[in-house]
Design a protein around this motif. Structure first.
Motif, PDB file in Angstrom:
ATOM      1  N   ALA A 123      25.329  22.061 -20.906  1.00 51.67           N
ATOM      2  CA  ALA A 123      24.794  22.919 -19.840  1.00 51.67           C
ATOM      3  C   ALA A 123      23.368  23.335 -20.157  1.00 51.67           C
ATOM      4  CB  ALA A 123      25.672  24.142 -19.654  1.00 51.67           C
ATOM      5  N   ASN A 128      17.832  19.813 -14.114  1.00 55.44           N
ATOM      6  CA  ASN A 128      17.940  20.884 -13.119  1.00 55.44           C
ATOM      7  C   ASN A 128      18.993  20.613 -12.051  1.00 55.44           C
ATOM      8  OD1 ASN A 128      16.050  22.447 -14.325  1.00 55.44           O
ATOM      9  ND2 ASN A 128      14.336  21.676 -13.089  1.00 55.44           N
ATOM     10  N   HIS A 130      21.811  19.092 -12.344  1.00 55.08           N
ATOM     11  CA  HIS A 130      23.191  19.120 -12.868  1.00 55.08           C
ATOM     12  C   HIS A 130      23.525  20.406 -13.634  1.00 55.08           C
ATOM     13  CE1 HIS A 130      23.815  14.983 -11.732  1.00 55.08           C
ATOM     14  NE2 HIS A 130      22.712  14.612 -12.375  1.00 55.08           N
ATOM     15  N   GLU A 132      24.139  23.490 -12.570  1.00 55.30           N
ATOM     16  CA  GLU A 132      25.256  24.265 -12.013  1.00 55.30           C
ATOM     17  C   GLU A 132      26.606  23.630 -12.368  1.00 55.30           C
ATOM     18  OE1 GLU A 132      27.020  25.451  -7.690  1.00 55.30           O
ATOM     19  OE2 GLU A 132      24.850  25.215  -7.861  1.00 55.30           O
ATOM     20  N   LYS A 133      26.701  22.340 -12.226  1.00 58.45           N
ATOM     21  CA  LYS A 133      27.954  21.631 -12.533  1.00 58.45           C
ATOM     22  C   LYS A 133      28.276  21.739 -14.023  1.00 58.45           C
ATOM     23  CE  LYS A 133      30.155  17.149 -12.007  1.00 58.45           C
ATOM     24  NZ  LYS A 133      29.993  15.765 -11.577  1.00 58.45           N
ATOM     25  N   SER A 135      27.258  24.078 -16.107  1.00 56.74           N
ATOM     26  CA  SER A 135      27.566  25.485 -16.418  1.00 56.74           C
ATOM     27  C   SER A 135      28.998  25.823 -16.016  1.00 56.74           C
ATOM     28  CB  SER A 135      26.598  26.423 -15.700  1.00 56.74           C
ATOM     29  OG  SER A 135      25.296  26.229 -16.173  1.00 56.74           O
ATOM     30  N   ARG A 136      29.414  25.336 -14.840  1.00 59.84           N
ATOM     31  CA  ARG A 136      30.790  25.572 -14.374  1.00 59.84           C
ATOM     32  C   ARG A 136      31.789  24.927 -15.334  1.00 59.84           C
ATOM     33  NH1 ARG A 136      30.985  23.978  -8.642  1.00 59.84           N
ATOM     34  NH2 ARG A 136      30.152  22.217  -9.647  1.00 59.84           N
TER      35      ARG A 136
END
Length: 151
Positions: A123, A128, A130, A132-133, A135-136
């Motif tokens: 993460a 930039n 990827h 969010e994905k 981090s989730r």
């Protein structure tokens, strides 16, 4: 009254006679295979103090009873040893199982910790688009680690 006195004297006489009889030594003499009992030591024969002057049938019955009791005690001892061995085996098996479960749990938590570390690193280094994905994914692996290993 005279009868009571006479009875007392008779009983007293019997007791005195019995006590005198027990103070004499008895000897068992074995001469050329022939066994005799006497109150004096034997001449030219092996003299042994006679400790048991009961009839041989009584002695044999007692010996047979002692052998029977010894055999029964031996069987009981074997049963107790078998039960103890069985309990020890079950205890050992249970300890091994508990150890295996603990080891598997430790390995699973170590694996989850490693996955959490990698997901966090991914993460942090994700491009930039990827972030969010990644981090989730890192958050979900961290939640799984907390649920399974820190509770």
């Amino acid at each position: 009254m005279a009868r009571t006195l006479q009875l007392r004297h008779s009983v007293l006489g019997l007791l005195m006679f019995a006590s005198c009889m027990s103070t004499h030594a008895a000897f068992r003499c074995d001469t050329q295979g022939k066994v005799t009992y006497s109150d004096v030591a034997c001449d030219g024969a092996v003299a042994m103090p006679a400790t048991d002057l009961r009839p041989p049938a009584t002695i044999k019955a007692e010996q047979d009873e002692a052998r029977r009791r010894a055999a029964a005690e031996k069987v009981q001892l074997q049963q107790l040893e078998a039960a103890r061995n069985k309990a020890e085996h079950a205890e050992r098996k249970e300890r091994l199982h508990a150890s295996a479960v603990a080891s598997a749990y430790r390995r699973k938590c170590e694996t989850l910790a490693q996955r959490r570390k990698w997901a966090t690193e991914d993460a942090a280094t994700a491009p930039n688009r990827h972030v969010e994905k990644a981090s989730r994914k890192a958050r979900r692996i961290a939640e799984q680690y907390v649920l399974e290993c820190e509770s």
